[in-house]
Design an enzyme around this catalytic site. Structure first.
Site, mmCIF file in Angstrom:
data_model
loop_
_atom_site.group_PDB
_atom_site.id
_atom_site.type_symbol
_atom_site.label_atom_id
_atom_site.label_comp_id
_atom_site.label_asym_id
_atom_site.label_seq_id
_atom_site.Cartn_x
_atom_site.Cartn_y
_atom_site.Cartn_z
ATOM 1 N N SER A 190 0.917 -1.150 0.018
ATOM 2 C CA SER A 190 0.055 0.100 -0.009
ATOM 3 C C SER A 190 0.883 1.275 -0.158
ATOM 4 C CB SER A 190 -0.958 -0.018 1.099
ATOM 5 O OG SER A 190 -0.264 -0.073 2.298
ATOM 6 N N HIS A 218 -5.432 -4.551 -1.726
ATOM 7 C CA HIS A 218 -5.325 -3.427 -2.671
ATOM 8 C C HIS A 218 -5.340 -3.813 -4.225
ATOM 9 C CE1 HIS A 218 -4.570 -0.441 0.145
ATOM 10 N NE2 HIS A 218 -4.075 -1.034 0.692
ATOM 11 N N LYS A 249 -12.551 -1.745 0.469
ATOM 12 C CA LYS A 249 -11.902 -1.072 -0.331
ATOM 13 C C LYS A 249 -12.480 -0.768 -1.574
ATOM 14 C CE LYS A 249 -7.590 -1.099 2.373
ATOM 15 N NZ LYS A 249 -6.659 -1.861 2.910
HETATM 16 C C1 LIG Z 1 -6.726 -2.563 4.602
HETATM 17 C C2 LIG Z 1 -5.882 -3.773 4.597
HETATM 18 C C3 LIG Z 1 -6.176 -5.056 5.517
HETATM 19 C C4 LIG Z 1 -7.475 -4.710 6.416
HETATM 20 O O1 LIG Z 1 -8.517 -4.712 5.751
HETATM 21 P P1 LIG Z 1 -10.025 -4.415 6.518
HETATM 22 O O2 LIG Z 1 -10.695 -5.032 5.858
HETATM 23 O O3 LIG Z 1 -10.216 -2.874 6.740
HETATM 24 O O4 LIG Z 1 -9.588 -5.037 8.088
HETATM 25 C C5 LIG Z 1 -5.485 -6.024 5.601
HETATM 26 N N1 LIG Z 1 -4.412 -6.027 4.435
HETATM 27 C C6 LIG Z 1 -4.054 -5.111 3.732
HETATM 28 C C7 LIG Z 1 -2.857 -5.287 2.620
HETATM 29 C C8 LIG Z 1 -4.735 -3.934 3.825
HETATM 30 O O5 LIG Z 1 -4.400 -2.922 2.971
#
Ligand SMILES: *Cc1c(COP(=O)(O)O)cnc(C)c1O
Length: 405
Positions: A190, A218, A249
């Site tokens: 990210s 992502h 997301k």
């Molecule tokens: C955002 C993210 C998470 C957590 O996701 P949630 O559903 O908000 O708990 C886990 N791993 C990665 C790589 C992320 O970017």
């Protein structure tokens, strides 16, 4: 309570206060921005000003979309507000099973299991599947939830230098004595938008008889020719053992996570994964709306194409202005300022000019790698991106980032 015991208790609060002040002094205190509107390409902030939003994970522009609000209303109407139960007691409705099947089909796996968040999916995936006889080989920059999940598991832990395939091979050799070895990586990282080299990872896994797990938070919904993720992007669909991801997301942005893989893996998780067994069922409105998201993803590629077009446009134009960006193709675009103070001033000036983009600096990114991270969305219009770029140019000139002439 005596004066002494009262003082001992007060000491706890004092310690927290001091640590918070420390955090503030170091400039690391996180202030929450309060929005007064839906999530979207533009949002209204609590000062009443509408700004272009370049920092949500709203890749497909679905988060505040009217179509999903409608789908959510229908699901709320049909299946109610909540379930007041974990899945295995009385918390499974038809749509939960349907969504799990849709996710598995989309990712090209046999089955999938829902969690309240991807954080829980990662937190609950290792401990039921691996023990002290096994080895987990993890990229050094993997997400915090993977790190926590690995900590909860008794398996031997090895780290390979970020995205370094030679080091991964060394760690595979170092773990040669283990019963099972699993390579674990974010599909996309990210901070940099770096895409894991899954083609090479699959080759190494095949050479050493290792399993592979990827975290696709992502990636799911927009990476690869039909949006299935990093495994599609690298042509290795069907060669990844375990895929975790989020509904929070690109896929609508509410909340919820999942793990996908072979039937026996998913069945084991249903029997033994603690965040699944001991936490409430995903709310019906989220489940029903997520089904509508998969309908949309499978029937139209328009959002995905728009996202990639917006990404290419922004990457090209911001570089043409004279900014340094990390090269790549992902809608995460790190605009490098290198200096922490400069990154903060730049983000602040952008905000005044009507653009929200977040500054990141040490210790979130390495020393000397401070940046403003931009995230594109399919919902951004060309006009909004052009306005945002004008703000980048103005702030860049004012702060002496861009060389004039
Ligand atoms: C955002 C993210 C998470 C957590 O996701 P949630 O559903 O908000 O708990 C886990 N791993 C990665 C790589 C992320 O970017």
């Amino acid at each position: 309570m005596t004066a002494q015991t009262a003082e001992a208790r007060e000491g706890f609060y004092q310690q927290l206060t001091e640590r918070l002040e420390d955090t503030r002094r170091q400039g690391l205190f996180k202030q929450e921005r309060v929005l007064m509107s839906r999530q979207g390409p533009e949002v209204m902030c609590d000062d009443g000003v509408t700004r272009i939003n370049l920092c949500a994970n709203n890749y497909l522009g679905l988060s505040g979309s009217e179509s999903l609000v409608k789908a959510g209303q229908k699901a709320l109407e049909d299946f109610g507000f909540g379930l007041s139960s974990v899945r295995f007691i009385c918390g499974t409705q038809g749509p939960h099973k349907e969504l799990e099947a849709r996710i598995a089909a989309y990712l090209g796996t046999e089955d999938a299991i829902l969690y309240a968040a991807a954080f829980d999916a990662n937190g609950g995936v290792f401990e039921p599947l691996f023990d002290e006889q096994d080895a987990i080989i993890s990229d050094a920059l993997n997400h915090a939830s993977i790190i926590d999940g690995v900590r909860l598991c008794k398996a031997q832990r090895l780290r390979f230098a970020h995205n370094d395939m030679d080091d991964l091979e060394r760690q595979l050799q170092a773990a040669a004595g283990a019963r099972h070895r699993i390579i674990v990586t974010d599909g996309v990282f990210s901070m940099d938008g770096t895409i894991a080299q899954l083609d090479r990872i699959v080759a190494l896994a095949e050479q050493y008889g290792a399993l592979i797990m990827i975290d696709e938070c992502h990636a799911t919904g927009f990476m690869g020719a039909t949006g299935r993720g990093t495994h599609e992007h690298h042509g290795v669909i069907g060669k990844i053992d375990i895929i975790t991801g989020t509904l929070g997301k690109a896929l609508g942005g509410a909340m919820g996570g999942f793990t996908a893989g072979r039937r026996e893996v998913i069945e084991t998780l249903r029997q033994r994964s603690r965040p699944y067994l001991f936490s409430n069922s995903l709310a019906p409105a989220i489940v029903g709306t997520s089904l509508a998201v998969f309908d949309e993803l499978e029937h139209s590629s328009a959002r995905r194409e728009q996202l990639h077009e917006n990404t290419a446009f922004f990457r090209h134009e911001v570089a043409a202005l004279g900014f340094t960006i990390k090269p790549g193709t992902h809608p995460i675009v790190p605009v490098m300022l290198f200096d922490a103070t400069l990154a903060q001033s730049f983000a602040q000036r952008l905000y005044e000019l009507g653009v929200i983009a977040t500054g990141f600096f040490y210790p979130v990114v390495p020393q000397g790698q401070a940046r403003v991270r931009v995230q594109l969305s399919a919902a951004h219009t060309r006009e909004q991106l052009t306005r945002a770029l004008a703000a980048f140019a103005q702030a860049g000139n004012e702060l002496g980032i861009l060389k004039q002439g």
